[in-house]
Design an enzyme around this catalytic site. Structure first.
Site, PDB file in Angstrom:
ATOM      1  N   ASP A  92       7.237  -6.354  -6.729  1.00 39.00           N
ATOM      2  CA  ASP A  92       6.238  -6.081  -5.779  1.00 39.00           C
ATOM      3  C   ASP A  92       6.976  -6.977  -4.198  1.00 39.00           C
ATOM      4  OD1 ASP A  92       5.411  -4.302  -3.790  1.00 39.00           O
ATOM      5  OD2 ASP A  92       3.706  -4.149  -4.783  1.00 39.00           O
ATOM      6  N   ASP A 271       3.476   2.079 -11.639  1.00 36.61           N
ATOM      7  CA  ASP A 271       2.823   1.039 -12.664  1.00 36.61           C
ATOM      8  C   ASP A 271       1.357   1.107 -11.002  1.00 36.61           C
ATOM      9  OD1 ASP A 271       3.570  -0.054  -9.132  1.00 36.61           O
ATOM     10  OD2 ASP A 271       1.542  -1.627  -9.585  1.00 36.61           O
TER      11      ASP A 271
HETATM   12  N1  PRF Z   1       4.361  -0.769  -0.758  1.00 35.66           N
HETATM   13  C1  PRF Z   1       3.326  -1.410  -2.028  1.00 35.66           C
HETATM   14  N2  PRF Z   1       3.704  -2.051  -2.634  1.00 35.66           N
HETATM   15  C2  PRF Z   1       2.319  -1.315  -3.038  1.00 35.66           C
HETATM   16  C3  PRF Z   1       2.537   0.378  -2.485  1.00 35.66           C
HETATM   17  C4  PRF Z   1       2.749   0.262  -0.973  1.00 35.66           C
HETATM   18  O1  PRF Z   1       2.496   0.864  -0.408  1.00 35.66           O
HETATM   19  C5  PRF Z   1       0.973   0.350  -2.940  1.00 35.66           C
HETATM   20  C6  PRF Z   1       0.770   1.824  -2.039  1.00 35.66           C
HETATM   21  N3  PRF Z   1      -0.074   2.969  -3.507  1.00 35.66           N
HETATM   22  C7  PRF Z   1       1.105   0.304  -3.909  1.00 35.66           C
HETATM   23  N4  PRF Z   1       1.727  -0.715  -4.039  1.00 35.66           N
HETATM   24  N5  PRF Z   1       5.078  -2.944  -1.231  1.00 35.66           N
END
Ligand code: PRF
Length: 376
Positions: A92, A271
């Site tokens: 992420d 996830d």
């Molecule tokens: N953006 C990013 N990672 C995330 C989210 C998001 O909106 C969420 C929302 N539940 C979880 N992980 N980059």
């Protein structure tokens, strides 16, 4: 990356498919265990592979950048080598952690200035440096830098934020074009749909994201406190627009019921920290509902943790033993509960896949949703 759709359910939008990357195949629908800081908390990599057997796990740019720091991962030869995991990894972008974890963050067009939750030092994330960091961490799938709006979110804020996320996406893409892979395997980039709980914004965002022509697409900004029905409504409008021939990833979702309902709406990847975090608090997910293993009622219940469970802990140990480990605050309790929960989540998505392929997913899903909606 290659994505092949094997089957679409006739009574819902559920899909069974397969993603192939340089680190192997990912059968979809998939649940990706969260390994935020290069560790799926409490589960040894060998146990993870042999007992839970996920095709892909998730890491976090925000955490890895702050600790151990990007340069250490680079010296190790990338995250796979650093943590001893030779299957797929997705990172992420930090577009969520920056908002949920750091104090004093300042969001501007240029990027986000934030204070580390570890030592209070200041840092800046921009679409450009987040792409560079993700190149060096070296996950197989890397995510766009976005802003995850809170719930509830005022319409005008959500709209402005969505447009900024779109401009950031363009910057991510142009920077990636200038930044070669760090290692000898390729990386796929997924942009993220935002737009809060507004259907018109979600549609607009999905169109923008679909136009980017990426190898896969993600949906962010959900599971942030909105009612489940609102989440499903947003997933539905977005899935109508996102291309069918690319995997769809719903970020940070959710409960076993949320996962099945979103598979039915056309989501392929998930996830969530729920199976691992809740395990550490003594909450177990099963096909018949949830268990709070700390509850006194399990004190002398010598039946297996989960008769139907796929991992060795499920039949090797009793509920009474696991309750005792939690009462005594033993590490082992959290470890066993984590292995159980991850085993259950992976079993659930694999079962979903089997039923999609067999053509009876819709009936099975409705039966499971009813069956799991209980506290044991
Ligand atoms: N953006 C990013 N990672 C995330 C989210 C998001 O909106 C969420 C929302 N539940 C979880 N992980 N980059």
């Amino acid at each position: 990356m290659k994505f092949t759709l094997h089957h679409t359910d006739p009574k819902s939008k559920a899909r069974a498919g397969e993603v192939i990357t340089d680190h192997g195949k990912i059968e979809t629908p998939i649940f990706m265990p969260v390994g935020t800081v290069a560790s799926v908390k409490g589960v040894h990599q060998r146990e993870l592979k042999e007992e839970i057997d996920p095709d892909i796990i998730l890491g976090n740019t925000y955490h890895l950048y702050l600790r151990p720091q990007t340069k250490i991962i680079e010296q190790a030869g990338g995250l796979h080598k650093f943590m001893g995991w030779d299957r797929n990894i997705l990172t992420d972008s930090g577009g969520y952690q920056v908002y949920s974890l750091s104090a004093n963050r300042k969001i501007k067009e240029e990027g986000v200035k934030f204070k580390s939750h570890i030592d209070g030092s200041y840092h800046v994330f921009t679409p450009e440096n987040v792409m560079e960091i993700q190149r060096v961490i070296g996950a197989d799938i890397i995510m766009a830098f976005d802003e995850c709006t809170p719930y509830p979110c005022d319409y005008n804020y959500a709209k402005r934020s969505m447009h900024m996320t779109h401009r950031w996406l363009d910057r991510c893409i142009s920077h990636l074009e200038k930044t070669p892979y760090t290692y000898d395997y390729s990386q796929s980039f997924f942009p993220i749909v935002q737009g809060s709980t507004y259907k018109d914004l979600r549609r607009q965002s999905a169109e923008y994201i679909a136009n980017a022509g990426a190898e896969g697409n993600a949906i962010g900004g959900l599971s942030v406190g909105e009612p489940a029905e609102e989440m499903y409504a947003m997933t539905e409008v977005v899935c109508e627009i996102l291309p069918e021939d690319k995997p769809r990833y719903l970020m940070g979702v959710g409960t076993p019921i949320n996962i099945l309902e979103n598979i039915a709406l056309g989501i392929d990847m998930f996830d969530c920290v729920m199976p691992t975090r809740n395990a550490r608090n003594g909450m177990l997910f099963t096909a018949h509902g949830t268990i709070n293993i700390k509850n006194k009622k399990w004190e002398d219940d010598f039946s297996p943790i989960d008769e139907m469970g796929i991992t060795f802990v499920d039949t090797e140990y009793s509920k009474a033993y696991l309750r005792h480990l939690f009462a005594a605050n033993e590490y082992l309790g959290k470890q066993i509960a984590t292995i159980h929960n991850l085993g259950f989540y992976l079993w659930l998505v694999r079962e979903a896949r089997k039923h999609i392929l067999a053509g009876d997913f819709y009936e099975w899903k409705n039966m499971m949703v009813k069956q799991m909606d209980k506290r044991l």
